[in-house]
Design a protein around this motif. Structure first.
Motif, short mmCIF file in Angstrom:
data_model
loop_
_atom_site.label_atom_id
_atom_site.label_comp_id
_atom_site.label_asym_id
_atom_site.label_seq_id
_atom_site.Cartn_x
_atom_site.Cartn_y
_atom_site.Cartn_z
N SER A 1 6.04 -42.09 51.14
CA SER A 1 4.79 -42.34 50.42
C SER A 1 5.03 -42.14 48.92
CB SER A 1 3.70 -41.37 50.90
OG SER A 1 2.50 -41.57 50.18
N PRO A 2 4.90 -43.22 48.15
CA PRO A 2 4.59 -44.59 48.55
C PRO A 2 5.76 -45.24 49.30
CG PRO A 2 5.17 -44.53 46.24
CD PRO A 2 5.12 -43.10 46.69
N PRO A 3 5.53 -46.37 49.99
CA PRO A 3 6.59 -47.00 50.79
C PRO A 3 7.84 -47.35 50.00
CG PRO A 3 4.44 -47.91 51.37
CD PRO A 3 4.22 -47.04 50.16
N GLY A 4 7.68 -47.66 48.69
CA GLY A 4 8.84 -48.02 47.87
C GLY A 4 9.84 -46.90 47.71
N LEU A 5 9.42 -45.68 48.04
CA LEU A 5 10.32 -44.53 47.93
C LEU A 5 11.47 -44.64 48.93
CD1 LEU A 5 10.51 -41.97 46.20
CD2 LEU A 5 9.22 -40.76 47.96
N ARG A 6 11.24 -45.39 50.03
CA ARG A 6 12.31 -45.59 51.02
C ARG A 6 13.50 -46.31 50.39
NH1 ARG A 6 11.23 -45.82 56.33
NH2 ARG A 6 9.10 -46.50 55.84
N GLN A 7 13.21 -47.36 49.59
CA GLN A 7 14.28 -48.11 48.95
C GLN A 7 15.00 -47.24 47.92
OE1 GLN A 7 15.40 -51.05 49.83
NE2 GLN A 7 16.99 -51.06 48.25
N LYS B 1 19.29 -36.94 58.79
CA LYS B 1 18.50 -36.56 59.96
C LYS B 1 17.81 -35.21 59.77
CE LYS B 1 21.74 -39.08 62.93
NZ LYS B 1 22.74 -38.98 64.02
N ALA B 2 18.02 -34.57 58.62
CA ALA B 2 17.50 -33.22 58.41
C ALA B 2 16.06 -33.20 57.91
CB ALA B 2 18.41 -32.47 57.42
N PHE B 3 15.50 -34.35 57.53
CA PHE B 3 14.13 -34.37 57.01
C PHE B 3 13.32 -35.47 57.70
CE2 PHE B 3 16.49 -37.39 54.50
CZ PHE B 3 15.60 -38.41 54.22
N CYS B 4 12.00 -35.36 57.59
CA CYS B 4 11.11 -36.30 58.27
C CYS B 4 10.64 -37.44 57.38
CB CYS B 4 9.87 -35.56 58.79
SG CYS B 4 10.27 -34.29 60.01
N GLY B 5 10.68 -37.26 56.08
CA GLY B 5 10.21 -38.28 55.16
C GLY B 5 10.22 -37.75 53.75
N ALA B 6 9.67 -38.54 52.83
CA ALA B 6 9.62 -38.14 51.42
C ALA B 6 8.31 -38.63 50.83
CB ALA B 6 10.81 -38.72 50.65
N GLU B 7 7.79 -37.87 49.87
CA GLU B 7 6.52 -38.24 49.26
C GLU B 7 6.48 -37.81 47.80
OE1 GLU B 7 3.35 -36.22 51.26
OE2 GLU B 7 4.41 -34.29 51.29
N ILE B 8 5.76 -38.59 47.01
CA ILE B 8 5.48 -38.23 45.63
C ILE B 8 4.12 -37.52 45.62
CG2 ILE B 8 4.95 -39.13 43.34
CD1 ILE B 8 7.00 -41.31 43.79
N VAL B 9 4.10 -36.33 45.07
CA VAL B 9 2.92 -35.48 45.15
C VAL B 9 2.16 -35.55 43.82
CG1 VAL B 9 2.09 -33.13 45.53
CG2 VAL B 9 4.14 -33.97 46.73
N PRO B 10 0.85 -35.83 43.85
CA PRO B 10 0.04 -35.81 42.61
C PRO B 10 0.08 -34.43 41.97
CG PRO B 10 -1.18 -36.83 44.42
CD PRO B 10 0.04 -36.21 45.02
N ALA B 11 -0.06 -34.42 40.64
CA ALA B 11 0.01 -33.15 39.91
C ALA B 11 -1.04 -32.17 40.41
CB ALA B 11 -0.17 -33.41 38.42
N ALA B 12 -2.23 -32.65 40.74
CA ALA B 12 -3.31 -31.75 41.18
C ALA B 12 -2.99 -31.09 42.51
CB ALA B 12 -4.62 -32.53 41.29
N ALA B 13 -2.14 -31.72 43.31
CA ALA B 13 -1.80 -31.17 44.63
C ALA B 13 -0.47 -30.44 44.63
CB ALA B 13 -1.79 -32.29 45.66
#
Length: 731
Positions: free
Chosen positions: A517-523, A541-553
């Motif tokens: 998240s967002p999907p482009g992070l996969r590329q 295989k050590a992680f489930c996914g990746a995400e960009i976190v908003p500053a407020a969160a």
């Protein structure tokens, strides 16, 4: 001349060279008139001399027939060694992985194509074009220009336009397009259609590619009987290259890949870090000299019998100027090639020295960390990295005489961090190699562009002069090198690494099952893996996914660090701050840090600060039971790492580790340290932090006090742990 010492011989040959190159008049050694000697050099028959030249793309192509990458190459396409010597075999390193070649390697199990393309162009002969297409001299030169336009055309990275692939003459300027003979146009179009949508071969999207690379690849694949998942066999590579060579006017069967087996470089630096990939040597400034170089092949490296025969029969062997560790060394680590060179004791063997140090390769000397290489150190690098050393490889080093280069030109290079590779004559002579300097750079290019490049005509004329001098005076060392064949060395070859495209395909499959998240992070993550091919597939295989976190969160506590990427063991996600969205480089760096942290999994049950006596404080961690950790490291490996991270196991609880610190003493917790070391090891990411931590490695042991020596050894052990355990590099 028989009794002339090496120094006297060197000086005399240099005087003869300058006379031939610049029109001065030397004095003959036996009283003969110098001008007559120059006339003899210029008129003696050398075209029948059998030559073999080794190297990579730019340096080798420049001396063979001019740098075919330059826009002005068509102004003088018929120059260089190919014009002095009619029988010249050219041997090209095949481990390049940058640019268009790198894009091909992502998709196909194939050797590096880009340098082969450069040499195909540089080897074009006027007579071949005239004979093949019935042209006069002028039209042959124009056709060389047309071929240059086609083979060097580079598509924008974002383009999907394939029309110019299936009809390559469309990239030629209108005024030249009609000069392409129909047979050549038809041949190139057939190659282009083969790798275009609807063609019989794999579809190669043109974005970011050099058109010539696509055409050469198509020629090879079209002849291969293997499936698209297997490397093309040597016969297919030979036939494909020869078909292209005949079509564009280069001599067939004269261009040889050093090996038909795909492989990738492994560079090991003086601090113990070992990383894969030629491109990384230029991009990552390690601030340490290269200690060793090796190649990982996807099978036993195949070297053609024709190439070995050409080396055995050669009367002149030339090692072209170029990248020492990434263009020449991999060739000489192939036992059939290096053994054939040593066994040929008749040939004159010339090492063309570079003009300038090269960042990432020769910018830091092994003898003195405060300067770049000297010429003697070029020879010594082969001694250290080639099975059997440098014995029997070189008779002469040919360097540039920069004595008359204007100071402003040298200053411009100095401002770019480039300094000349100094010829230390005495040390080169002690290595039993004859040191020679000559003005072999292009004065025209220096005058017009303020740059110093090899001039193909002057280099070829210098080589002609050396061949003449050798026949007259014998330039070989007075003690003849042994011709003993050196056995194959397993230190230089690893034959169980799959083609790099297979690793990329596996990475795509693994990442396809994760949430981004967002999907482009996969590329982006896929590019991180491609750029850092030491990342093992198990790491993904050590992680489930990746995400960009908003500053407020962003709720990451700054008590431990202010790094903007981390692994969250509670949900298995790599998390990076949105602040990095507009900074691709830092985004990738922080993804690496988070990926490194993920290898420890949920290893911590708890962590805490405990007040200790006398104003000290103690940091303690308690590990989860082994079966609850989800940790990449086994129990003993995790213990070894924590010990190297200065954590001491409690005598009362084997799952508790602690470190006692002064109240103001800084400290990197083991999880953060692991992530930072992981990223630093791969590409110097967060270099400022870790370079400070690792700075003690740059000091010689004899200048350190006992505490610093102990700290240095701990850091060396940490690097060895990552090299051997985390990244599984062979020692």
């Amino acid at each position: 001349m028989a009794g002339m010492r090496a120094t006297e011989l060197s000086r005399y040959v240099e005087e003869l060279l300058e006379a031939v190159l610049n029109g001065t008049t030397p004095s003959g050694p036996d009283g003969s008139h110098g001008s007559r000697l120059v006339r003899e050099v210029l008129s003696f028959e050398c075209r029948s001399t059998r030559v073999v030249a080794f190297g990579g793309g730019t340096g080798l192509s420049t001396v063979v027939g001019g740098n075919s990458q330059l826009d002005d190459w068509p102004e003088a396409p018929f120059v260089g060694l190919k014009e002095e010597f009619a029988s010249i075999d050219v041997v090209v390193c095949t481990t390049d992985d940058g640019g268009s070649t790198g894009l091909l390697l992502r998709q196909l199990p194939i050797i590096g194509i880009g340098d082969l393309r450069k040499l195909l162009l540089s080897m074009i002969l006027r007579e071949n074009l005239k004979t093949t297409y019935g042209l006069d001299d002028f039209k042959a030169t124009q056709l060389a220009h047309v071929i240059h336009c086609i083979f060097n055309h580079r598509f924008p990275e974002s383009t999907d336009e394939t029309q110019s692939v299936s009809n390559p003459t469309l990239v030629v300027p209108g005024g030249l397009r009609g000069l392409c003979p129909e047979p050549l146009e038809g041949f190139l179009s057939a190659l282009g259609r083969y790798v275009s949508p609807g063609g019989d071969g794999p579809t190669l999207k043109p974005g970011g590619h050099c058109l010539g690379n696509l055409l050469v690849t198509a020629a090879i694949l079209r002849e291969s009987r293997e499936s698209a998942d297997c490397p093309p066999e040597a016969a297919a590579i030979r036939k494909g290259l020869d078909m292209v060579a005949r079509a564009i006017g280069a001599p067939p069967r004269r261009l040889h890949p050093a090996t038909a087996t795909p492989g990738q470089l492994v560079l090991r630096y003086g601090n113990g870090v070992a990383v894969r990939g030629q491109r990384k040597s230029a991009l990552c400034r390690r601030k340490f000299p290269i200690d060793r170089v090796a190649v990982e092949y996807c099978g036993p490296p195949a070297v053609s019998e024709d190439l070995c025969r050409a080396i055995e029969e050669a009367e002149l062997i030339i090692f072209a100027p170029g990248s020492v560790y990434t263009s020449l060394m991999p060739i000489l680590q192939l036992p059939p090639i290096v053994n054939a060179i040593r066994a040929n004791t008749r040939a004159l063997k010339i090492l063309g020295a570079n003009f300038w140090i090269q960042e990432g390769e020769t910018d830091i000397s092994l003898r003195s960390r405060n300067r770049g290489f000297y010429v003697s150190e070029l020879v010594e690098a082969y001694e250290q990295n080639v099975p059997g050393g440098a014995e029997g490889l070189f008779d002469v080093t040919l360097s540039a005489n920069l004595e008359h280069v204007p100071g402003n030109v040298l200053c411009n290079y100095a401002l770019e961090g480039k300094s000349p590779i100094y010829l230390d004559r005495d040390r080169v002579e002690r290595l039993r190699v004859l040191p020679i300097e000559a003005t072999i750079y292009s004065r025209r290019r220096m005058r017009l562009a303020q740059v110093i490049h090899h001039d193909p005509q002057r280099f070829a004329l210098a080589v002609r002069t050396l061949v003449f001098a050798h026949r007259q005076f014998n330039l070989k060392p007075r003690t003849v090198a042994s011709s003993t064949v050196v056995a194959s060395s397993t230190d230089c070859l690893t034959t169980h690494s799959p083609p790099v495209c297979a690793g990329r395909k596996t990475a795509e499959e693994i990442l396809a099952g994760k949430r981004f998240s967002p999907p482009g992070l996969r590329q982006t993550m896929l590019e991180v893996v491609w750029e850092n091919r030491d990342i093992r597939m198990d790491h993904l295989k050590a992680f489930c996914g990746a995400e960009i976190v908003p500053a407020a969160a962003w709720n990451r506590s700054k008590e431990w660090d202010n790094v903007l990427g981390y692994y969250d063991p509670e949900n298995g996600m790599l998390r990076v701050h949105e602040q990095l969205s507009d900074n691709p480089e830092r985004l990738r760096d922080n993804l690496l840090i988070a990926l490194g942290e993920s290898l420890l999994g949920r290893y911590l049950e708890s962590r805490r600060w405990v007040d200790a006596d006398w104003g000290a404080r103690r940091y303690e961690i308690t590990l989860r039971p082994v079966d609850e950790r989800g940790c990449f490291l086994g129990d003993s490996q995790l213990h070894a790492y924590l010990t190297l991270a200065r954590m001491i196991r409690s005598p009362h609880d084997p799952r508790t580790y602690r470190i006692t610190l002064n109240d103001q003493e800084g400290f990197l917790p083991p999880g953060l340290l692991f992530g930072l070391l992981y990223a630093w090891y791969l590409n110097n990411a967060y270099g400022a932090i870790m370079e400070y931590e690792m700075s003690v490695l740059r000091w010689p042991l004899q200048r350190l006090i006992p505490h610093q020596i102990e700290e240095r050894r701990r850091k060396e052990a940490l690097i060895a742990f990552f090299r051997n355990v985390v990244f599984n590099h062979p020692n």
